[in-house]
Design a protein around this motif. Structure first.
Motif, mmCIF file in Angstrom:
data_model
loop_
_atom_site.group_PDB
_atom_site.id
_atom_site.type_symbol
_atom_site.label_atom_id
_atom_site.label_comp_id
_atom_site.label_asym_id
_atom_site.label_seq_id
_atom_site.Cartn_x
_atom_site.Cartn_y
_atom_site.Cartn_z
ATOM 1 N N TYR A 101 0.714 -1.250 0.122
ATOM 2 C CA TYR A 101 -0.162 -0.033 -0.087
ATOM 3 C C TYR A 101 0.819 1.222 -0.033
ATOM 4 N N GLY A 102 1.954 1.101 -0.550
ATOM 5 C CA GLY A 102 2.613 2.458 -0.749
ATOM 6 C C GLY A 102 3.911 2.712 0.324
ATOM 7 N N GLY A 103 4.690 3.351 -0.275
ATOM 8 C CA GLY A 103 4.797 4.617 -0.888
ATOM 9 C C GLY A 103 4.348 5.867 -0.437
ATOM 10 N N HIS A 104 4.616 6.829 0.690
ATOM 11 C CA HIS A 104 3.922 7.923 1.295
ATOM 12 C C HIS A 104 4.950 8.887 1.562
ATOM 13 N N GLY A 105 4.568 10.005 1.149
ATOM 14 C CA GLY A 105 5.591 11.021 1.020
ATOM 15 C C GLY A 105 5.662 12.004 2.188
ATOM 16 N N ILE A 106 4.413 11.773 3.099
ATOM 17 C CA ILE A 106 4.305 12.639 4.459
ATOM 18 C C ILE A 106 4.886 11.766 5.446
ATOM 19 N N VAL A 107 5.841 12.347 6.023
ATOM 20 C CA VAL A 107 6.751 11.789 7.095
ATOM 21 C C VAL A 107 5.870 11.155 8.396
ATOM 22 N N GLY A 108 5.896 9.877 8.485
ATOM 23 C CA GLY A 108 4.886 9.042 9.538
ATOM 24 C C GLY A 108 3.699 8.845 9.459
ATOM 25 N N ALA A 109 3.108 9.479 8.269
ATOM 26 C CA ALA A 109 1.850 9.312 7.950
ATOM 27 C C ALA A 109 1.286 7.917 7.584
#
Length: 394
Positions: free
Chosen positions: A166-174
């Motif tokens: 499920y990714g792949g996330h650019g917001i730190v810790g989100a």
């Protein structure tokens, strides 16, 4: 600014993976043998609020050779991404994983594709370990239609739903609360699977991480929080950012385990242990003691806040690929030449995938409107005056 514990780890690793089983008198064929082997991890596990798993890990020649090939492929892929970025064929953010490959392959060896993985933006190798192809990787990096997110996600937003990545996330810790949400769905469905939510030491101080961990512990969710501690959050050393850098203890009431994240077999053993624990008792934290060779991202040379000697020292003493290479050679499972041939094959695979990715077209302009709203709800696009309907979105 070399970290003292890195030097200590390097000195301990001179006895890399001493086999517990008797040496093999005849070399097994490189094609793959399933005869069992028992190998000891490089260093002991350190536990918090739980009993540490055994250092003796069950493996076989086929698995070791697969580890070697998969990590060599990941390493070559990331080095090629570096070159493509410098050639301006990859734009935007790009965070490389070389040095940390043992976490991806070791974790995958302990679980199934029914288990979920969610991670931050250093996601290329995790995507490949979940079954993603090199073409999907390079096409996505270059913003082409053949990419895993149709060229619209780029480096930070890889995704593979059919393998529960499920990714792949650019917001730190989100991604951690999202991972705990996946674990909630798994518990609700009673399907006996778990979620691994990966984050870095730079994200370990995020408040949302502790909020998600709290409710996961209250509800005994099968959530495994994995801190990939590469010792630098961007350019900040862990000891400058965290009063307590023992991240595996950060859960307080939640058990934790510190793992040599440069040892694929130790990662495998820890993830197997964590999955069994989470299904019975709820969340657990794994701290993977690892290291990235590149800077934080391609915009970071990675040498202003640490010495070149520190980087080369880790390469020489703790490199995950070299550790498996030495293990294969010590058990006479393959020759040096055969392993070099594997690396040549991998290089060709990467080059071929890049050539294919370059042939893939850019997304159509209409793709700007897809994957934004649910289909079939009659969503309309208006002009600035809100009077004229410009388009009905698909």
């Amino acid at each position: 600014m070399a970290l003292s514990h890195l030097a200590a780890s390097a000195s301990r690793s001179s006895s890399l993976l001493k086999p517990l089983s008797s040496a093999l008198s005849l070399r097994r064929p490189i094609s793959g043998d399933n005869s069992p082997l028992t190998v000891e991890t490089s260093v002991p596990f350190t536990s918090h609020q739980c009993e540490a798993p055994s250092r003796s890990v069950e493996t076989n020649p086929k698995e070791l050779l697969t580890f070697f090939r998969d990590m060599a492929l990941m390493r070559r892929m990331e080095i090629a991404a570096d070159s493509l970025y410098k050639a301006k064929l990859i734009r935007g953010f790009c965070h490389l994983y070389d040095g940390q490959e043992a976490v991806a392959v070791g974790m995958e060896a302990a679980i199934t594709k029914k288990d979920c993985i969610i991670t931050a933006y250093r996601d290329h190798c995790t995507f490949v370990s979940r079954g993603g192809t090199l073409l999907e990787v390079f096409a996505e990096l270059m913003g082409r239609q053949a990419g895993c997110s149709k060229g619209k996600g780029g480096s930070m937003h890889f995704y593979k739903k059919d393998s529960n990545f499920y990714g792949g996330h650019g917001i730190v810790g989100a991604q951690v609360p999202l991972g705990c949400g996946l674990a909630f769905a798994q518990k609700y469905s009673k399907d006996e699977t778990v979620t691994f939510a990966l984050y870095g030491d730079g994200a370990a101080n995020q408040g949302q991480l502790f909020e998600a961990l709290n409710i996961s512990a209250l509800w005994d969710l099968p959530a495994i929080l994995v801190c990939e501690n590469n010792h630098y959050g961007m350019g900040t050393a862990e000891w400058r950012a965290a009063k307590s850098p023992a991240y595996y203890k950060r859960g307080d009431y939640v058990p934790g385990l510190k793992v040599d994240g440069m040892d694929a077999l130790a990662v495998k053993q820890a993830c197997k242990f964590a999955k069994e624990h989470a299904l019975k008792n709820g969340p657990i934290i794994l701290e993977m003691d690892t290291y990235r060779y590149h800077g934080h991202s391609m915009s970071d040379p990675g040498s202003t806040y640490r010495t070149r000697d520190e980087i080369s020292g880790v390469r020489q003493e703790r490199d995950p690929i070299e550790r498996i290479r030495k293990l294969i050679l010590s058990h006479d499972l393959a020759t040096e030449k055969e392993l070099k041939d594997v690396e040549k094959e991998v290089r060709k695979e990467v080059d071929d995938a890049i050539a294919q990715a370059k042939e893939s077209p850019m997304p159509e302009p209409s793709e700007l409107f897809t994957n934004v709203y649910a289909k079939g709800l009659g969503v309309e696009s208006f002009g600035a005056d809100r009077k004229e309907v410009r388009a009905t979105l698909p």
